[in-house]
Design a protein around this motif. Structure first.
Motif, mmCIF file in Angstrom:
data_model
loop_
_atom_site.group_PDB
_atom_site.id
_atom_site.type_symbol
_atom_site.label_atom_id
_atom_site.label_comp_id
_atom_site.label_asym_id
_atom_site.label_seq_id
_atom_site.Cartn_x
_atom_site.Cartn_y
_atom_site.Cartn_z
ATOM 1 N N PHE A 1 -2.980 -2.973 5.619
ATOM 2 C CA PHE A 1 -3.638 -2.319 4.490
ATOM 3 C C PHE A 1 -3.799 -3.316 3.339
ATOM 4 O O PHE A 1 -2.813 -3.915 2.894
ATOM 5 N N VAL B 1 -0.365 0.165 -5.470
ATOM 6 C CA VAL B 1 0.436 -0.725 -4.629
ATOM 7 C C VAL B 1 1.752 -1.130 -5.304
ATOM 8 O O VAL B 1 2.668 -1.616 -4.635
ATOM 9 N N GLN C 1 0.830 -1.206 0.000
ATOM 10 C CA GLN C 1 0.000 0.000 0.000
ATOM 11 C C GLN C 1 0.864 1.255 0.000
ATOM 12 O O GLN C 1 1.934 1.306 0.615
ATOM 13 N N THR D 1 -1.294 -5.179 0.085
ATOM 14 C CA THR D 1 0.105 -5.439 0.400
ATOM 15 C C THR D 1 0.395 -6.928 0.265
ATOM 16 O O THR D 1 -0.368 -7.774 0.739
ATOM 17 N N HIS E 1 3.269 -3.129 6.457
ATOM 18 C CA HIS E 1 2.115 -2.570 5.741
ATOM 19 C C HIS E 1 0.926 -3.537 5.680
ATOM 20 O O HIS E 1 -0.069 -3.243 5.010
#
Length: 257
Positions: A75, A36, A29, A78, A72
């Motif tokens: 989110f 991404v 993210q 990822t 990460h």
């Protein structure tokens, strides 16, 4: 020169002193406004420009898009290798190239989470092959191969890389503006740490609920082109030192003025 374009007899015919450059990045993210694949896109462009400048003086491995991005994982989107698995992957890449006889191996990194494991991978590899004096094993991050902080001009708000920040947002605006979401409402998120310089375990959510750190609303495509030019030139200068290494001494410059 790209490894993926070569047949095995062409690889076999290469000098074993030609540097092998392995770009390593991530899929993770990048705030509510960037894709991404940001790290991989940006490193890919820096590598493309550097590869054009260096020609046949270096061999570029395909970009490794899987990185160490566990911080990460709160989110969606990822994708991350387990940290120790990722270290093993990098160690294996070094051993593969050494097996084929190459002596100058460089990880060119494009993601902050890869800095520690890529540095550890080359350190451990040197210990495994400590009796050899002909190896140059390096890990470098593209935005930090030259003097810090870089001289980018007075209109930049940031003087160092953050995450999905003014710098990264500017470069994506230059490279793929159609992938950038609205940035005008994105407020400054500080990356400072009151416990610095201690190493502080963290997740991205600890530092930013939105997933970005820095000042993305100050980004612009023209800034992005300046960043690409600067970073690719610094990478080329760094790799030219790798090409020029004398093949035996610690810094390659003993005895020089």
């Amino acid at each position: 020169m790209r490894l993926q374009d070569l047949k095995w007899p062409e690889v076999d015919a290469l000098s074993r002193d030609v540097p092998i450059v392995a770009p390593i990045a991530a899929v993770e993210q990048h705030g509510p406004h960037l894709p991404v694949f940001t790290d991989s896109m940006l490193l890919g462009e820096v590598a493309r420009r550097a590869e054009e400048a260096l020609g046949d003086r270096a061999v570029w491995a395909p970009l490794l898009w899987l990185g160490n991005s566990h911080h990460h994982m709160d989110f969606p989107g990822t994708v991350s290798a387990e940290p120790r698995t990722y270290l093993d992957v990098l160690a294996g890449l070094v051993e593969n190239f050494l097996h084929h006889g190459f002596r100058r191996i460089v990880f060119l990194n494009g993601h902050g989470g890869n800095i520690v494991p890529s540095s550890q991978a080359v350190f451990e590899a040197r210990q495994r092959h400590r009796d050899r004096k002909d190896l140059l094993l390096l890990s470098a991050t593209y935005w930090a191969t030259g003097p810090q902080p870089p001289d980018l001009g007075p209109d930049f708000e940031q003087d160092h890389m953050e995450h999905a920040c003014e710098w990264e947002t500017s470069m994506i605006l230059r490279l793929a503006p159609h992938l950038v979401g609205p940035i005008d409402s994105l407020k400054f998120v500080s990356g400072s740490d009151g416990f610095a310089p201690a190493a502080h375990g963290w997740t991205t959510r600890d530092r930013s609920e939105a997933g970005y750190i820095g000042r993305p609303r100050h980004a612009g495509a023209e800034k992005g082109e300046r960043l690409f030019q600067h970073f690719s030139a610094e990478v080329v200068a760094f790799l030219e030192k790798v090409v020029a290494w004398d093949g035996r001494t610690w810094a390659g410059n003993e005895g020089r003025a």
